[in-house]
Design a protein around this motif. Sequence first.
Motif, short mmCIF file in Angstrom:
data_model
loop_
_atom_site.label_atom_id
_atom_site.label_comp_id
_atom_site.label_asym_id
_atom_site.label_seq_id
_atom_site.Cartn_x
_atom_site.Cartn_y
_atom_site.Cartn_z
N THR A 48 50.93 44.89 52.94
CA THR A 48 50.85 43.62 52.22
C THR A 48 50.86 43.90 50.72
O THR A 48 50.11 44.74 50.24
N THR A 49 51.72 43.19 50.00
CA THR A 49 51.91 43.45 48.57
C THR A 49 51.38 42.30 47.73
O THR A 49 51.62 41.13 48.04
N PHE A 50 50.66 42.66 46.66
CA PHE A 50 50.13 41.68 45.72
C PHE A 50 50.55 42.08 44.31
O PHE A 50 50.48 43.26 43.95
N THR A 51 50.96 41.09 43.51
CA THR A 51 51.42 41.35 42.15
C THR A 51 50.36 40.92 41.15
O THR A 51 49.84 39.82 41.21
N GLY A 52 50.04 41.83 40.22
CA GLY A 52 49.07 41.54 39.18
C GLY A 52 49.67 40.69 38.08
O GLY A 52 50.89 40.46 38.04
N VAL A 62 53.06 44.85 30.50
CA VAL A 62 52.66 45.72 31.61
C VAL A 62 52.34 44.84 32.81
O VAL A 62 51.61 43.85 32.69
N GLN A 63 52.89 45.21 33.96
CA GLN A 63 52.60 44.49 35.20
C GLN A 63 52.75 45.44 36.38
O GLN A 63 53.68 46.26 36.42
N VAL A 64 51.84 45.33 37.33
CA VAL A 64 51.88 46.21 38.51
C VAL A 64 51.97 45.40 39.79
O VAL A 64 51.59 44.23 39.83
N VAL A 76 51.23 51.84 44.31
CA VAL A 76 51.26 51.02 43.11
C VAL A 76 52.63 51.17 42.47
O VAL A 76 53.12 52.28 42.29
N LYS A 77 53.24 50.05 42.16
CA LYS A 77 54.58 50.05 41.55
C LYS A 77 54.52 49.35 40.20
O LYS A 77 53.96 48.27 40.07
#
Length: 231
Positions: A48-52, A62-64, A76-77
């Motif tokens: 499951t992926t969540f975007t900051g 900056v965004q991960v 972490v991408k």
Amino acid sequence: MKRAIPVLVLSVAGLIPVWRYEPSTAASSSSSSVAESGTTPSTSASGTTFTGTTVTTEKGDVQVRVTFEGDTITAVKMLKQPNHPQTTAAVPKLISQTLEAQSADIDTVSGATLTSDAYKKSLQAAIDEQASSASASPSAAASSSSSRTVSGSTVTTEKGDVQVRVTFEGDTITAVKMLKQPNHPQTTAAVPKLISQTLEAQSADIDTVSGATLTSDGYKESLQAAIDAKG
């Protein structure tokens, strides 16, 4: 001889389109392969992926994006980062720390303070989003199962924040998960002992682990808050 000249000219002229056509087919196939190599495949099967949130700094945004397997951070991408050599060098270190700490409580990378601070903010936002999603899931499944998951309060210590998530089956504590913990070897060694004691005692009335007093006290406080919240 005068008639032969026009025929020769026409023959040569007829070859010109053929000579020009060959490179155009090669060029079209070449541009097609470049388009294919530039496409990015979907990776939703890995978790499951969540975007900051996007954090703006003097160097750039900056965004991960964080991938979870259950409550565990597995990847972490970087979606956005400053185009700077120090940032490029810092990113692998930040990600490595995150995977080890399993939280945003990580060290700033020397020479990349702005990027490090922004990375941690975006990372924490993604973690908070995952926590909200996870806490909503047990309530949705409550009708079909007696299992319930409750997060304790975040307790700030000199070493770092401590927070636990407790899973109950009825009134029985069946699992404890560390959501936040200090990035320290003594904490890492202490956590399994604290969890083991909790499962045995079925309460926050457990012993402090030697060498990890601050973490133990923070753990017990967060654990008690989760038990109280369950009711």
